[in-house]
Design a protein around this motif. Structure first.
Motif, PDB file in Angstrom:
ATOM      1  N   VAL A   1     -13.130   6.691   2.419  1.00  0.00           N
ATOM      2  CA  VAL A   1     -14.518   6.486   2.855  1.00  0.00           C
ATOM      3  C   VAL A   1     -15.166   5.351   2.065  1.00  0.00           C
ATOM      4  N   LYS A   2     -14.951   5.324   0.761  1.00  0.00           N
ATOM      5  CA  LYS A   2     -15.549   4.274  -0.066  1.00  0.00           C
ATOM      6  C   LYS A   2     -14.999   2.897   0.289  1.00  0.00           C
ATOM      7  N   ILE A   3     -13.695   2.805   0.468  1.00  0.00           N
ATOM      8  CA  ILE A   3     -13.092   1.507   0.789  1.00  0.00           C
ATOM      9  C   ILE A   3     -13.507   1.058   2.178  1.00  0.00           C
ATOM     10  N   LEU A   4     -13.555   1.973   3.116  1.00  0.00           N
ATOM     11  CA  LEU A   4     -13.982   1.641   4.467  1.00  0.00           C
ATOM     12  C   LEU A   4     -15.405   1.091   4.472  1.00  0.00           C
ATOM     13  N   GLY A   5     -16.247   1.587   3.590  1.00  0.00           N
ATOM     14  CA  GLY A   5     -17.612   1.077   3.485  1.00  0.00           C
ATOM     15  C   GLY A   5     -17.684  -0.333   2.942  1.00  0.00           C
ATOM     16  N   LEU A   6     -16.608  -0.792   2.310  1.00  0.00           N
ATOM     17  CA  LEU A   6     -16.583  -2.124   1.706  1.00  0.00           C
ATOM     18  C   LEU A   6     -15.827  -3.140   2.545  1.00  0.00           C
ATOM     19  N   SER A   7     -14.770  -2.677   3.210  1.00  0.00           N
ATOM     20  CA  SER A   7     -13.932  -3.575   4.010  1.00  0.00           C
ATOM     21  C   SER A   7     -13.172  -2.774   5.046  1.00  0.00           C
ATOM     22  N   THR A   8     -13.570  -2.912   6.283  1.00  0.00           N
ATOM     23  CA  THR A   8     -12.851  -2.232   7.360  1.00  0.00           C
ATOM     24  C   THR A   8     -11.397  -2.696   7.398  1.00  0.00           C
ATOM     25  N   ALA A   9     -11.168  -3.971   7.222  1.00  0.00           N
ATOM     26  CA  ALA A   9      -9.814  -4.523   7.273  1.00  0.00           C
ATOM     27  C   ALA A   9      -8.907  -3.946   6.186  1.00  0.00           C
ATOM     28  N   ALA A  10      -9.465  -3.655   5.021  1.00  0.00           N
ATOM     29  CA  ALA A  10      -8.661  -3.158   3.899  1.00  0.00           C
ATOM     30  C   ALA A  10      -8.005  -1.815   4.193  1.00  0.00           C
ATOM     31  N   MET A  11      -8.591  -1.036   5.092  1.00  0.00           N
ATOM     32  CA  MET A  11      -8.036   0.289   5.367  1.00  0.00           C
ATOM     33  C   MET A  11      -6.679   0.243   6.058  1.00  0.00           C
ATOM     34  N   ILE A  12      -6.269  -0.917   6.550  1.00  0.00           N
ATOM     35  CA  ILE A  12      -4.923  -1.041   7.115  1.00  0.00           C
ATOM     36  C   ILE A  12      -3.867  -0.758   6.043  1.00  0.00           C
ATOM     37  N   GLU A  13      -4.241  -0.906   4.790  1.00  0.00           N
ATOM     38  CA  GLU A  13      -3.301  -0.735   3.675  1.00  0.00           C
ATOM     39  C   GLU A  13      -3.127   0.725   3.251  1.00  0.00           C
ATOM     40  N   ALA A  14      -3.977   1.606   3.749  1.00  0.00           N
ATOM     41  CA  ALA A  14      -3.881   3.012   3.356  1.00  0.00           C
ATOM     42  C   ALA A  14      -2.991   3.766   4.353  1.00  0.00           C
ATOM     43  N   PRO A  15      -2.180   4.671   3.882  1.00  0.00           N
ATOM     44  CA  PRO A  15      -2.005   5.068   2.495  1.00  0.00           C
ATOM     45  C   PRO A  15      -1.133   4.065   1.738  1.00  0.00           C
ATOM     46  N   ILE A  16      -1.301   4.064   0.451  1.00  0.00           N
ATOM     47  CA  ILE A  16      -0.445   3.265  -0.417  1.00  0.00           C
ATOM     48  C   ILE A  16       0.792   4.113  -0.688  1.00  0.00           C
ATOM     49  N   ARG A  17       1.925   3.464  -0.815  1.00  0.00           N
ATOM     50  CA  ARG A  17       3.190   4.192  -0.816  1.00  0.00           C
ATOM     51  C   ARG A  17       3.959   4.138  -2.127  1.00  0.00           C
ATOM     52  N   PHE A  18       4.516   5.292  -2.455  1.00  0.00           N
ATOM     53  CA  PHE A  18       5.564   5.367  -3.473  1.00  0.00           C
ATOM     54  C   PHE A  18       6.893   5.238  -2.739  1.00  0.00           C
ATOM     55  N   TYR A  19       7.884   4.685  -3.418  1.00  0.00           N
ATOM     56  CA  TYR A  19       9.206   4.486  -2.828  1.00  0.00           C
ATOM     57  C   TYR A  19      10.235   5.076  -3.783  1.00  0.00           C
ATOM     58  N   VAL A  20      10.940   6.113  -3.335  1.00  0.00           N
ATOM     59  CA  VAL A  20      11.965   6.763  -4.145  1.00  0.00           C
ATOM     60  C   VAL A  20      13.315   6.387  -3.561  1.00  0.00           C
ATOM     61  N   THR A  21      14.176   5.832  -4.404  1.00  0.00           N
ATOM     62  CA  THR A  21      15.507   5.430  -3.961  1.00  0.00           C
ATOM     63  C   THR A  21      16.560   6.028  -4.869  1.00  0.00           C
ATOM     64  N   GLU A  22      17.740   6.239  -4.303  1.00  0.00           N
ATOM     65  CA  GLU A  22      18.868   6.811  -5.039  1.00  0.00           C
ATOM     66  C   GLU A  22      19.866   5.709  -5.350  1.00  0.00           C
ATOM     67  N   GLY A  23      20.248   5.612  -6.621  1.00  0.00           N
ATOM     68  CA  GLY A  23      21.223   4.611  -7.037  1.00  0.00           C
ATOM     69  C   GLY A  23      22.647   5.113  -6.902  1.00  0.00           C
ATOM     70  N   ASP A  24      23.597   4.228  -7.165  1.00  0.00           N
ATOM     71  CA  ASP A  24      25.014   4.555  -7.044  1.00  0.00           C
ATOM     72  C   ASP A  24      25.425   5.753  -7.887  1.00  0.00           C
ATOM     73  N   GLY A  25      24.820   5.927  -9.042  1.00  0.00           N
ATOM     74  CA  GLY A  25      25.171   7.039  -9.926  1.00  0.00           C
ATOM     75  C   GLY A  25      24.414   8.317  -9.619  1.00  0.00           C
ATOM     76  N   GLY A  26      23.615   8.316  -8.552  1.00  0.00           N
ATOM     77  CA  GLY A  26      22.845   9.490  -8.184  1.00  0.00           C
ATOM     78  C   GLY A  26      21.478   9.557  -8.836  1.00  0.00           C
ATOM     79  N   GLN A  27      21.219   8.641  -9.756  1.00  0.00           N
ATOM     80  CA  GLN A  27      19.911   8.628 -10.419  1.00  0.00           C
ATOM     81  C   GLN A  27      18.899   7.886  -9.552  1.00  0.00           C
TER      82      GLN A  27
END
Length: 155
Positions: free
Chosen positions: A86-112
């Protein structure tokens, strides 16, 4: 000989190897000793604990397996909350295209697993002329919130 080459090409897409996410501008990348499944679970729990919501989750791993293709664990977790929206939308309608912001979890060759994300201040940078100091402040608050989630998740 052609038959053997054709068989190799057919078998080649059945396994994709893991790649390390290299550091890049505006990203935070944290290698962990946790398993992929554990890190996904911990990111979800840390998100809630830090008063943010899991808005989306997507990953190709399960769908690829259903097609007979084995790939390492790979999950994108979209995180946001309505107060920031709501706060960001009040400042920039265009900026809301970026929500949600994402975490990225990946698995390496060793399983970690590795946890990565684009810093919210980097994500919202193109909208700063429109949103001004108030958007900059909100992005900094989101930077802090995402760092807190990550710190809790990787422990």
């Amino acid at each position: 000989m052609r038959y053997m080459l054709a068989c190799l090409f057919l078998l080649a897409p059945t396994f994709a190897s893991a790649q390390t996410i290299a550091p890049r501008d505006g990203w935070v990348v944290i290698a962990t000793t946790k398993s992929y499944d554990q890190l996904v679970e911990d990111v979800l729990a840390a998100t809630t604990a830090n008063k943010m919501g899991v808005v989306t989750q997507a990953g190709p791993t399960g769908a690829a397996a259903a097609r007979g293709i084995t790939i390492p664990g790979n999950r994108v977790i979209g995180v946001f909350n309505n107060d920031f929206a709501v706060k960001i939308l009040g400042l920039s309608t265009a900026a809301m295209i970026e929500a949600p912001i994402r975490f990225y979890v990946t698995e390496g060759d060793g399983g970690q697993a590795t946890l990565a994300w684009k810093e919210p201040s980097h994500v919202f940078a193109p909208y700063m002329d429109e949103g001004g100091d108030a958007l900059s402040d909100l992005a900094a608050q989101l930077d802090d919130r995402f760092t807190a989630i990550a710190d809790m998740a990787v422990k």
